[in-house]
Design a protein around this motif. Structure first.
Motif, PDB file in Angstrom:
ATOM      1  N   VAL A 153       1.038  -1.037  -0.143  1.00 30.28           N
ATOM      2  CA  VAL A 153      -0.160   0.018   0.030  1.00 30.28           C
ATOM      3  C   VAL A 153       0.998   1.202  -0.135  1.00 30.28           C
ATOM      4  CG1 VAL A 153      -1.686   1.318   1.363  1.00 30.28           C
ATOM      5  CG2 VAL A 153      -1.939  -1.131   1.131  1.00 30.28           C
ATOM      6  N   LEU A 154       1.733   1.283   0.811  1.00 31.00           N
ATOM      7  CA  LEU A 154       2.694   2.242   0.828  1.00 31.00           C
ATOM      8  C   LEU A 154       3.446   2.744  -0.355  1.00 31.00           C
ATOM      9  CD1 LEU A 154       4.771   1.897   4.275  1.00 31.00           C
ATOM     10  CD2 LEU A 154       3.364   4.055   3.709  1.00 31.00           C
ATOM     11  N   LEU A 155       3.837   1.519  -0.985  1.00 26.11           N
ATOM     12  CA  LEU A 155       4.712   1.712  -2.506  1.00 26.11           C
ATOM     13  C   LEU A 155       3.599   2.229  -3.443  1.00 26.11           C
ATOM     14  CD1 LEU A 155       7.199   0.413  -3.072  1.00 26.11           C
ATOM     15  CD2 LEU A 155       6.180  -1.535  -3.746  1.00 26.11           C
ATOM     16  N   LEU A 156       2.434   1.891  -3.435  1.00 25.61           N
ATOM     17  CA  LEU A 156       1.413   2.452  -4.550  1.00 25.61           C
ATOM     18  C   LEU A 156       1.448   3.845  -4.236  1.00 25.61           C
ATOM     19  CD1 LEU A 156      -0.802  -0.606  -4.816  1.00 25.61           C
ATOM     20  CD2 LEU A 156       0.739   0.159  -6.629  1.00 25.61           C
ATOM     21  N   ALA A 157       1.030   4.161  -2.836  1.00 23.98           N
ATOM     22  CA  ALA A 157       0.691   5.346  -2.498  1.00 23.98           C
ATOM     23  C   ALA A 157       1.907   6.396  -3.060  1.00 23.98           C
ATOM     24  CB  ALA A 157       0.650   5.731  -1.162  1.00 23.98           C
ATOM     25  N   ASP A 158       3.127   5.925  -2.790  1.00 19.24           N
ATOM     26  CA  ASP A 158       4.393   6.503  -3.100  1.00 19.24           C
ATOM     27  C   ASP A 158       4.350   6.736  -4.674  1.00 19.24           C
ATOM     28  OD1 ASP A 158       7.160   7.492  -2.721  1.00 19.24           O
ATOM     29  OD2 ASP A 158       7.680   5.861  -3.912  1.00 19.24           O
ATOM     30  N   TRP A 159       4.195   5.788  -5.291  1.00 17.74           N
ATOM     31  CA  TRP A 159       4.359   5.599  -6.920  1.00 17.74           C
ATOM     32  C   TRP A 159       3.473   6.933  -7.368  1.00 17.74           C
ATOM     33  CZ3 TRP A 159       7.003   2.068 -10.046  1.00 17.74           C
ATOM     34  CH2 TRP A 159       6.934   2.275 -11.197  1.00 17.74           C
ATOM     35  N   ARG A 160       2.080   6.608  -6.776  1.00 23.15           N
ATOM     36  CA  ARG A 160       1.052   7.811  -7.102  1.00 23.15           C
ATOM     37  C   ARG A 160       1.458   9.269  -7.086  1.00 23.15           C
ATOM     38  NH1 ARG A 160      -3.126   4.297  -4.936  1.00 23.15           N
ATOM     39  NH2 ARG A 160      -3.505   2.687  -6.640  1.00 23.15           N
ATOM     40  N   GLY A 161       2.082   9.482  -5.640  1.00 22.15           N
ATOM     41  CA  GLY A 161       2.369  10.779  -5.225  1.00 22.15           C
ATOM     42  C   GLY A 161       3.556  11.084  -6.200  1.00 22.15           C
ATOM     43  N   ASP A 166      -1.861 -11.724 -10.269  1.00 17.61           N
ATOM     44  CA  ASP A 166      -2.219 -10.378  -9.632  1.00 17.61           C
ATOM     45  C   ASP A 166      -0.834  -9.594  -9.031  1.00 17.61           C
ATOM     46  OD1 ASP A 166      -4.852 -11.084  -9.372  1.00 17.61           O
ATOM     47  OD2 ASP A 166      -4.854 -11.882  -7.422  1.00 17.61           O
ATOM     48  N   LEU A 167       0.251  -9.949 -10.298  1.00 21.02           N
ATOM     49  CA  LEU A 167       1.368  -9.019  -9.952  1.00 21.02           C
ATOM     50  C   LEU A 167       0.964  -7.599 -10.063  1.00 21.02           C
ATOM     51  CD1 LEU A 167       4.154 -10.261 -12.616  1.00 21.02           C
ATOM     52  CD2 LEU A 167       4.181 -10.179  -9.945  1.00 21.02           C
ATOM     53  N   ILE A 168       1.596  -6.869  -8.998  1.00 23.23           N
ATOM     54  CA  ILE A 168       1.422  -5.446  -9.072  1.00 23.23           C
ATOM     55  C   ILE A 168       2.480  -4.765  -9.741  1.00 23.23           C
ATOM     56  CG2 ILE A 168       1.257  -3.459  -7.491  1.00 23.23           C
ATOM     57  CD1 ILE A 168      -0.080  -5.477  -5.524  1.00 23.23           C
ATOM     58  N   MET A 169       3.745  -5.111  -9.339  1.00 26.02           N
ATOM     59  CA  MET A 169       4.989  -4.495  -9.913  1.00 26.02           C
ATOM     60  C   MET A 169       6.187  -5.408 -10.147  1.00 26.02           C
ATOM     61  SD  MET A 169       6.261  -0.807  -8.524  1.00 26.02           S
ATOM     62  CE  MET A 169       7.272  -1.329  -6.920  1.00 26.02           C
ATOM     63  N   ASP A 193      -0.594  -2.443 -13.737  1.00 26.08           N
ATOM     64  CA  ASP A 193      -1.805  -1.801 -14.300  1.00 26.08           C
ATOM     65  C   ASP A 193      -1.459  -0.643 -15.155  1.00 26.08           C
ATOM     66  OD1 ASP A 193      -0.157  -0.034 -12.281  1.00 26.08           O
ATOM     67  OD2 ASP A 193      -1.889   0.673 -11.435  1.00 26.08           O
ATOM     68  N   LYS A 194      -0.254   0.021 -15.339  1.00 24.89           N
ATOM     69  CA  LYS A 194      -0.310   1.088 -16.095  1.00 24.89           C
ATOM     70  C   LYS A 194       0.380   0.557 -17.361  1.00 24.89           C
ATOM     71  CE  LYS A 194      -0.320   4.961 -12.954  1.00 24.89           C
ATOM     72  NZ  LYS A 194       0.550   6.088 -12.322  1.00 24.89           N
ATOM     73  N   ASN A 195       1.144  -0.570 -17.308  1.00 33.55           N
ATOM     74  CA  ASN A 195       1.873  -1.186 -18.543  1.00 33.55           C
ATOM     75  C   ASN A 195       3.121  -0.144 -18.857  1.00 33.55           C
ATOM     76  OD1 ASN A 195       2.653  -2.670 -20.603  1.00 33.55           O
ATOM     77  ND2 ASN A 195       1.245  -1.813 -22.086  1.00 33.55           N
ATOM     78  N   GLU A 196       3.694   0.317 -17.799  1.00 38.20           N
ATOM     79  CA  GLU A 196       4.746   1.276 -17.695  1.00 38.20           C
ATOM     80  C   GLU A 196       5.941   0.976 -17.169  1.00 38.20           C
ATOM     81  OE1 GLU A 196       5.398   5.743 -15.994  1.00 38.20           O
ATOM     82  OE2 GLU A 196       3.346   4.713 -15.493  1.00 38.20           O
ATOM     83  N   THR A 197       6.963   0.976 -17.913  1.00 34.12           N
ATOM     84  CA  THR A 197       8.258   0.601 -17.599  1.00 34.12           C
ATOM     85  C   THR A 197       9.456   1.933 -17.044  1.00 34.12           C
ATOM     86  OG1 THR A 197       8.259  -1.213 -18.964  1.00 34.12           O
ATOM     87  CG2 THR A 197      10.458  -0.681 -18.126  1.00 34.12           C
ATOM     88  N   GLU A 205      11.638  -7.539 -21.536  1.00 35.47           N
ATOM     89  CA  GLU A 205      10.246  -7.401 -22.333  1.00 35.47           C
ATOM     90  C   GLU A 205       9.279  -7.727 -21.162  1.00 35.47           C
ATOM     91  OE1 GLU A 205       9.198  -6.292 -25.155  1.00 35.47           O
ATOM     92  OE2 GLU A 205      11.285  -6.060 -26.272  1.00 35.47           O
ATOM     93  N   SER A 206       8.476  -6.660 -20.837  1.00 34.26           N
ATOM     94  CA  SER A 206       7.427  -7.050 -19.556  1.00 34.26           C
ATOM     95  C   SER A 206       6.288  -7.702 -20.200  1.00 34.26           C
ATOM     96  CB  SER A 206       7.000  -5.654 -19.366  1.00 34.26           C
ATOM     97  OG  SER A 206       8.120  -4.998 -18.732  1.00 34.26           O
ATOM     98  N   ARG A 207       6.209  -8.055 -21.506  1.00 34.77           N
ATOM     99  CA  ARG A 207       5.115  -8.829 -21.964  1.00 34.77           C
ATOM    100  C   ARG A 207       4.940 -10.265 -21.079  1.00 34.77           C
ATOM    101  NH1 ARG A 207       6.684  -9.766 -27.474  1.00 34.77           N
ATOM    102  NH2 ARG A 207       8.848  -8.686 -27.005  1.00 34.77           N
ATOM    103  N   PRO A 208       3.541 -10.808 -20.907  1.00 33.74           N
ATOM    104  CA  PRO A 208       3.385 -11.979 -20.061  1.00 33.74           C
ATOM    105  C   PRO A 208       4.107 -13.348 -21.017  1.00 33.74           C
ATOM    106  CG  PRO A 208       1.425 -10.612 -20.670  1.00 33.74           C
ATOM    107  CD  PRO A 208       2.469  -9.816 -21.307  1.00 33.74           C
ATOM    108  N   GLU A 209       4.260 -13.233 -22.280  1.00 35.60           N
ATOM    109  CA  GLU A 209       4.891 -14.445 -22.529  1.00 35.60           C
ATOM    110  C   GLU A 209       6.416 -14.463 -22.312  1.00 35.60           C
ATOM    111  OE1 GLU A 209       3.418 -12.062 -24.351  1.00 35.60           O
ATOM    112  OE2 GLU A 209       4.470 -11.728 -26.292  1.00 35.60           O
ATOM    113  N   TRP A 210       6.843 -13.433 -21.787  1.00 42.60           N
ATOM    114  CA  TRP A 210       8.404 -13.255 -21.652  1.00 42.60           C
ATOM    115  C   TRP A 210       8.732 -13.627 -19.809  1.00 42.60           C
ATOM    116  CZ3 TRP A 210      13.028 -11.558 -24.158  1.00 42.60           C
ATOM    117  CH2 TRP A 210      12.861 -11.271 -25.585  1.00 42.60           C
TER     118      TRP A 210
END
Ligand code: NAG
Ligand code: NAG
Ligand code: NAG
Ligand code: NAG
Ligand code: NAG
Ligand code: NAG
Length: 236
Positions: free
Chosen positions: A4-12, A68-71, A91-95, A108-113
């Motif tokens: 939760v902290l991590l996500l809050a930090d990323w959003r911030g 349910d990978l978050i990051m 969730d953002k598909n962002e690197t 490559e963050s694609r699932p097949e990798w």
């Protein structure tokens, strides 16, 4: 909790970045550093791997698929380099990347990798620690690969006259082991090069040797070799 902290930090941090573009890289570095502190309690797995120079190698983050990978974050620690960090938000598909130029590394963050890191081609500079951290609602996990790059030595054998033969295993990593049949009166010297490869030179003399040939055996993690030399003049 840490998630939760991590996500809050990323959003911030995303908002801060939007406000101040020139501060972008600073926040990025800060976020990533904070990230490593936040998840210090995680479940860790470490393994040693090796790869031969000039080949391609994949380092995996996890061996079975994770729900349910978050990051996912790769932290790469190489000798004489600032840590390279690559993070991917599901969730953002962002690197995001910090200090990761010129390592020959692609991710490559694609699932097949399966979040594998690919190094192609492997060079002597790829020796180091490759840490993957993945965040899920069930907790945080870490896999560390300690990569050792292997370099096969170039083998040469030469007759130096006077029943003296020199066998060399040039620029191998790690150092090769040299042995002889038949055993002679030998001395071996190792020379370490700037790229951490080692040249091993073994020089042998056979006094009153009756056989027709001598063989140098080179043992190395990349494969064993042997080379022989004939003594033509000897039989007289
Ligand atoms: C990236 O590299 C620079 C210079 O080498 C260093 O000052 C900085 O701390 C590094 N960033 C991170 C997140 O390690
Ligand atoms: C590495 O992964 C890629 C993509 O999945 C695959 O095409 C390649 O064959 C793999 N290479 C090795 C050496 O496993
Ligand atoms: C993620 O972004 C890449 C390009 O940045 C795109 O090719 C890919 O289709 C996207 N994946 C998803 C699941 O949206
Ligand atoms: C070769 O061996 C002989 C006899 O053992 C010795 O006198 C001579 O100096 C040696 N020559 C060389 C070049 O080592
Ligand atoms: C390492 O350095 C040695 C000596 O400079 C050179 O001969 C060798 O080709 C180098 N090997 C690699 C893999 O860079
Ligand atoms: C060399 O050969 C001779 C005759 O074949 C033999 O008498 C001698 O013992 C041998 N020397 C060695 C060191 O094997």
């Amino acid at each position: 909790m840490a998630t939760v902290l991590l996500l809050a930090d990323w959003r911030g941090s995303t908002e801060r970045r939007a406000k101040s573009m020139e501060m972008n890289s600073v926040w990025k570095a800060f976020d990533l550093m904070l990230l490593t502190f936040l998840i210090s309690f995680l479940v860790a797995v470490t393994n040693s791997v090796s790869a031969q120079v000039n080949t391609m190698t994949n380092l995996s983050c996890f061996t079975h698929s994770i729900k349910d990978l978050i990051m996912t974050t790769w932290e790469i620690l190489l000798r004489d380099r600032a840590p390279c960090i690559i993070a991917y938000r599901e969730d953002k598909n962002e690197t995001k990347e910090t200090n990761c130029s010129g390592e020959g590394i692609t991710w490559e963050s694609r699932p097949e990798w399966n979040h594998k890191l690919q190094i192609d081609p492997v060079t002597v500079d790829n020796d180091g620690y490759y840490k993957c951290i993945f965040v899920t609602p069930a907790g945080n996990f870490q896999t560390v690969h300690h990569l050792t790059v292997l370099v096969p030595p170039v083998v040469t054998l030469s007759e130096e006259g006077n029943r003296t033969v020199e066998c060399k295993a040039v620029a191998g990593k790690p150092a090769a082991q040299i042995s002889w049949v038949p055993k002679g009166d030998c001395f071996t010297v190792n020379e370490t090069h700037h790229n951490r490869t080692v040249t091993v030179k073994s020089t042998c003399t056979w006094k009153g040797f009756n056989g027709s040939s001598a063989t140098c055996f080179i043992s190395h993690l990349t494969g064993n070799k042997n080379v022989s030399i004939e003594h033509q003049s000897h039989s007289k």
